[in-house]
Design a protein around this motif. Structure first.
Motif, PDB file in Angstrom:
ATOM      1  N   VAL A  25       0.837  -1.205   0.000  1.00 54.66           N
ATOM      2  CA  VAL A  25       0.000   0.000   0.000  1.00 54.66           C
ATOM      3  C   VAL A  25       0.874   1.258   0.000  1.00 54.66           C
ATOM      4  N   THR A  27       1.843   5.185   1.016  1.00 58.66           N
ATOM      5  CA  THR A  27       1.676   6.188   2.073  1.00 58.66           C
ATOM      6  C   THR A  27       2.333   7.467   1.582  1.00 58.66           C
ATOM      7  N   TYR A  31       6.128   3.066   0.318  1.00 55.85           N
ATOM      8  CA  TYR A  31       5.136   1.982   0.243  1.00 55.85           C
ATOM      9  C   TYR A  31       5.351   1.015   1.407  1.00 55.85           C
ATOM     10  N   ALA A  34       1.627  -4.589   3.555  1.00 59.98           N
ATOM     11  CA  ALA A  34       0.540  -4.670   4.524  1.00 59.98           C
ATOM     12  C   ALA A  34      -0.084  -6.053   4.611  1.00 59.98           C
ATOM     13  N   SER A  63      -6.913   3.883  10.932  1.00 59.43           N
ATOM     14  CA  SER A  63      -7.592   4.896  10.123  1.00 59.43           C
ATOM     15  C   SER A  63      -7.719   6.251  10.807  1.00 59.43           C
ATOM     16  N   HIS A 119      -2.550   9.007   2.939  1.00 66.15           N
ATOM     17  CA  HIS A 119      -2.772   8.665   1.535  1.00 66.15           C
ATOM     18  C   HIS A 119      -4.215   8.218   1.383  1.00 66.15           C
ATOM     19  N   THR A 122      -4.994   4.361   0.777  1.00 67.72           N
ATOM     20  CA  THR A 122      -4.743   3.469   1.914  1.00 67.72           C
ATOM     21  C   THR A 122      -5.726   3.721   3.049  1.00 67.72           C
ATOM     22  N   LEU A 125      -8.776   1.969   2.037  1.00 66.13           N
ATOM     23  CA  LEU A 125      -8.606   0.525   2.182  1.00 66.13           C
ATOM     24  C   LEU A 125      -8.719   0.093   3.643  1.00 66.13           C
TER      25      LEU A 125
END
Length: 405
Positions: A25, A27, A31, A34, A63, A119, A122, A125
């Motif tokens: 993923v 950021t 990267y 994950a 999150s 990001h 991400t 996600l």
């Protein structure tokens, strides 16, 4: 294994992560590789694919700040404020972990690093999958951290289930890591977010109260009340005297400007007083010199207090307003008293004559100056008990009215 590249539709990538598969993923820094941070097998795969020793703990991507207490315990208020300030962003906060986080993530330790990546893909996600990501940088151990999806594919094509292509990482540098699981808080890795930014944020999140008033107004009683509430008391007059003992730079400036205050090369405070108390311009120049050094020392002590988990401080300074220190305070309080009351207190406190005490009072600004430039004013001409009661009431009112900074 076929490695799928995802761009806009992340639903399959979210399912992969729920199932314990690995997905790289993006950021704002580099990267990350994950996997579901609550799935022990997924975490084992991260260590194996990356070639990372299992003695090195992993952090979790979350999150937002609202998830801190989901995975960590005894979260200090300072950590929550820091997350609110910088998340999403390049700072990893280490806290005491809850048992919900597998031991393999923590490498057998008791702490856990949390990070909220800046990001959009991400973050989306994380929401879609509903799980935190264990996500070290997406490179084999010892290789360069990747800043684009192509570099990740070159490393792990056929070894992981997917890569979310979020373009080039904007910062290209790892996050800063701060340990807030114990005091003093410590920067363990300097990354994209500067140590100064973190320190300033911690200071801003403290409640800082400014107290001012002329000599002899009796501010000490109020300071004792706040100290009993856990506040760090910064008496700028005491700091000034300490600097006269140990700051060679400040003494050098004073000696250059006021050589008559250094008879036989030794500083004499009364000699300096005789110069500045009768010369307004000389007093202004003295304040300009001392404010610079005292202000820097106040900031340094506030920083140390914040790094030790402090949440409240009080700055006591006659020149609180003119020195600029009032600007760092959430609110300011003027303590005022009649001149004769002040003179009597100064004589008793400093064992000086009436004339010298009177000269010191007249050399200072009138009581109206303090009242006009502070958020609150309290009179201290009555008994100590009455003043303590009135002061506590004022503090309660000021705290209810909230912070101004």
């Amino acid at each position: 294994m076929k490695t799928i590249i995802f761009k806009d539709d992340l639903s399959e990538a979210a399912e992969f992560l729920k199932e314990g598969k690995l997905v790289a993923v993006p950021t704002e820094t580099v990267y990350g590789l994950a996997g579901n941070g609550l799935n022990e097998n997924a975490v084992k795969d991260i260590y194996e694919v990356k070639g990372r020793p299992e003695v090195k703990p992993l952090s979790l991507m979350v999150s937002g700040p609202e998830e801190m207490e989901k995975y960590c315990e005894d979260v200090p208020e300072s950590a929550k404020k820091l997350a609110e300030r910088f998340w999403p962003g390049p700072v990893t906060i280490i806290l005491k972990s809850k048992d919900i986080v597998p031991e393999i993530v923590r490498a057998g330790g008791e702490t856990l690093g949390l990070r909220c990546p800046d990001h959009e893909l991400t973050l989306r996600l994380l929401k879609l999958s509903g799980v935190p990501f264990a996500a070290p940088s997406a490179n084999p151990s010892g290789e360069e951290s990747p800043k684009d999806a192509e570099k990740v594919r070159a490393y792990f094509d056929g070894k992981i289930s997917g890569i979310v292509d979020g373009g080039l990482c904007s910062l290209g540098r790892e996050s800063t890591i701060i340990d807030m699981s114990r005091t003093p808080y410590r920067i363990l890795r300097q990354g994209a977010l500067s140590e100064e930014d973190i320190q300033n944020a911690l200071i801003e999140n403290m409640t800082v109260i400014g107290i001012t008033g002329g000599t002899g107004c009796g501010k000490t009683t109020g300071l004792m009340e706040l100290e009993a509430q856990g506040a760090l008391v910064l008496d700028c007059d005491e700091i000034y005297h300490e600097l006269l003992e140990n700051s060679e730079d400040m003494l050098s400036e004073l000696k250059t400007r006021y050589p008559e205050a250094f008879p036989e090369g030794v500083f004499d405070r009364k000699a300096l007083g005789r110069v500045v108390f009768n010369d307004e311009e000389a007093l202004k120049e003295l304040n300009a010199i001392t404010h610079k050094y005292v202000g820097a020392e106040v900031q340094n002590r506030l920083k140390n207090h914040a790094l030790n988990g402090g949440t409240m401080a009080v700055v006591d300074a006659i020149e609180l307003i003119s020195s600029g220190l009032g600007k760092i305070c959430d609110y300011t309080i003027a303590v005022v008293a009649k001149d004769e009351t002040r003179i009597a207190r100064i004589m008793a406190r400093d064992n000086i004559s009436y004339e010298y005490a009177q000269m010191r009072v007249k050399a200072q600004k009138p009581m109206s100056y303090f009242s006009e430039n502070c958020d609150y004013t309290i009179s201290n001409d009555d008994t100590r008990e009455e003043f303590r009661y009135n002061f506590r009431t004022l503090i309660e009112e000021a705290n209810k009215n909230g912070r101004k900074k």
